[in-house]
Write an enzyme that holds these catalytic residues in place. Structure first.
Site, mmCIF file in Angstrom:
data_model
loop_
_atom_site.group_PDB
_atom_site.id
_atom_site.type_symbol
_atom_site.label_atom_id
_atom_site.label_comp_id
_atom_site.label_asym_id
_atom_site.label_seq_id
_atom_site.Cartn_x
_atom_site.Cartn_y
_atom_site.Cartn_z
ATOM 1 N N HIS A 66 17.476 -54.602 -23.906
ATOM 2 C CA HIS A 66 18.904 -54.615 -24.231
ATOM 3 C C HIS A 66 19.115 -54.792 -25.739
ATOM 4 O O HIS A 66 18.193 -54.582 -26.524
ATOM 5 C CB HIS A 66 19.620 -55.674 -23.395
ATOM 6 C CG HIS A 66 19.216 -55.629 -21.944
ATOM 7 N ND1 HIS A 66 19.598 -54.605 -21.103
ATOM 8 C CD2 HIS A 66 18.407 -56.440 -21.204
ATOM 9 C CE1 HIS A 66 19.069 -54.796 -19.905
ATOM 10 N NE2 HIS A 66 18.336 -55.895 -19.939
ATOM 11 N N GLU A 103 20.561 -62.310 -22.188
ATOM 12 C CA GLU A 103 19.207 -61.779 -22.052
ATOM 13 C C GLU A 103 18.734 -61.128 -23.345
ATOM 14 O O GLU A 103 17.570 -61.282 -23.731
ATOM 15 C CB GLU A 103 19.155 -60.769 -20.907
ATOM 16 C CG GLU A 103 17.790 -60.185 -20.648
ATOM 17 C CD GLU A 103 17.777 -59.175 -19.514
ATOM 18 O OE1 GLU A 103 16.704 -58.622 -19.241
ATOM 19 O OE2 GLU A 103 18.848 -58.915 -18.926
ATOM 20 N N HIS A 158 12.014 -58.787 -20.410
ATOM 21 C CA HIS A 158 13.316 -58.970 -19.779
ATOM 22 C C HIS A 158 13.405 -60.347 -19.145
ATOM 23 O O HIS A 158 12.424 -61.091 -19.070
ATOM 24 C CB HIS A 158 13.542 -57.900 -18.701
ATOM 25 C CG HIS A 158 13.743 -56.531 -19.259
ATOM 26 N ND1 HIS A 158 14.984 -55.995 -19.513
ATOM 27 C CD2 HIS A 158 12.844 -55.585 -19.627
ATOM 28 C CE1 HIS A 158 14.853 -54.779 -20.006
ATOM 29 N NE2 HIS A 158 13.552 -54.504 -20.095
ATOM 30 N N GLU A 237 9.529 -59.594 -16.333
ATOM 31 C CA GLU A 237 10.774 -60.305 -16.047
ATOM 32 C C GLU A 237 10.434 -61.789 -16.033
ATOM 33 O O GLU A 237 9.881 -62.312 -15.077
ATOM 34 C CB GLU A 237 11.346 -59.857 -14.705
ATOM 35 C CG GLU A 237 11.771 -58.390 -14.651
ATOM 36 C CD GLU A 237 13.148 -58.136 -15.248
ATOM 37 O OE1 GLU A 237 13.781 -59.116 -15.730
ATOM 38 O OE2 GLU A 237 13.594 -56.977 -15.228
#
Length: 282
Positions: A66, A103, A158, A237
């Site tokens: 992101h 995030e 992430h 993650e």
């Protein structure tokens, strides 16, 4: 256990690396882990025992998910881009904790921390974005950065936005993409995923995800970043931002330091197990 008399630094590194990777590989093949993301007795590679030239000649790409400007650029990040046999949105805003820690900020901080460790081991480290206030890059460009760098390994970083009751971290490895163009990286990416999972769990103490996947692993063909990669690549993650316990760790700089060490240790063990680079990356 054999006794080594006055080993050189290089020999010590090799012994540690071989033992580490062998332990990871056996556990991954038989059981995946000890159920908590932690090897029962195999320590992660520590910055104090890895030579400054251990990763010389290797290029590693860290892909912090992101970006801080995505929320202000809805049109740009929602446009479709190639994703390996289908089109997908360029990027997304990402998740955040209930307290508002985003995030994108977490992933960029973790990427910077891990980059410092990997560079101290001799690696060339490339980040897919230089800051946390831009837009994107799109998923196809993120993959292209790793490919163009001829990276020995790519980790897309992430933190999940799963159900609030779900805890833990997981690693995503690529399945065969719909256009069947990433077949050459499936085996090496699977090895990277297993080694990274073991090292990250051991160093952080973070449990394996209990709300998706199996033994902290998922295999997916719907992620453009994996479908378009031509070099070994996985998604990490690191935890569930919607879970109160995971979120408390994610916002803690001390935990992020451990997470960076776990990420770096996993990549280091994978690369040392893969052997010397065939050529100096361009």
């Amino acid at each position: 256990m054999p006794v080594w008399i006055r080993p050189t630094l290089v020999q010590a590194v090799c012994v540690v690396a071989v033992a580490l990777v062998a332990g990871f590989g056996l556990r991954f093949a038989l059981t995946g882990s000890d159920g908590n993301g932690v090897g029962a007795s195999t320590p992660g590679v520590s910055p104090t025992v890895v030579a400054a030239t251990a990763l010389a000649g290797r290029t590693i790409v860290l892909d912090p998910g992101h970006n801080g400007g995505n929320s202000r650029a809805a049109t740009a990040i929602s446009r479709p881009v190639p994703a390996g046999g289908f089109d997908k949105e360029c990027d997304t805003v990402g998740a955040e904790t209930d307290g508002g820690y985003p995030e994108h900020a977490f992933t960029f901080d973790l990427a910077q921390r891990a980059a410092v460790i990997l560079r101290s081991r001799g690696a060339r480290v490339v980040l897919t974005r230089p800051d946390d206030d831009g837009v994107g890059p799109c998923v196809d460009e993120r993959a292209r950065i790793g490919n163009d760098a001829a990276a020995a390994a790519v980790v897309s970083i992430h933190a999940d936005g799963g159900p609030a009751q779900g805890r833990g971290f997981h690693v995503i490895a690529p399945a065969l993409s719909p256009d069947r163009t990433n077949a050459a990286i499936l085996a090496s990416s699977s090895r990277l995923a297993g080694t990274l999972r073991s090292a990250f769990g051991h160093t952080t103490g973070q449990p394996l995800a209990d709300y998706l996947g199996k033994e902290g692993m998922t295999i997916r063909s719907d992620l453009g970043g994996l479908n378009l990669s031509r070099v070994p690549k996985v998604f990490l993650e690191c935890g569930n931002m919607r879970n109160r316990t995971d979120a408390a760790e994610i916002i803690d700089p001390a935990w992020r330091a451990r997470a960076a060490s776990g990420l770096a240790d996993g990549v280091t063990a994978f690369l040392l197990a893969e052997g010397a680079p065939s050529a100096v990356p361009r």
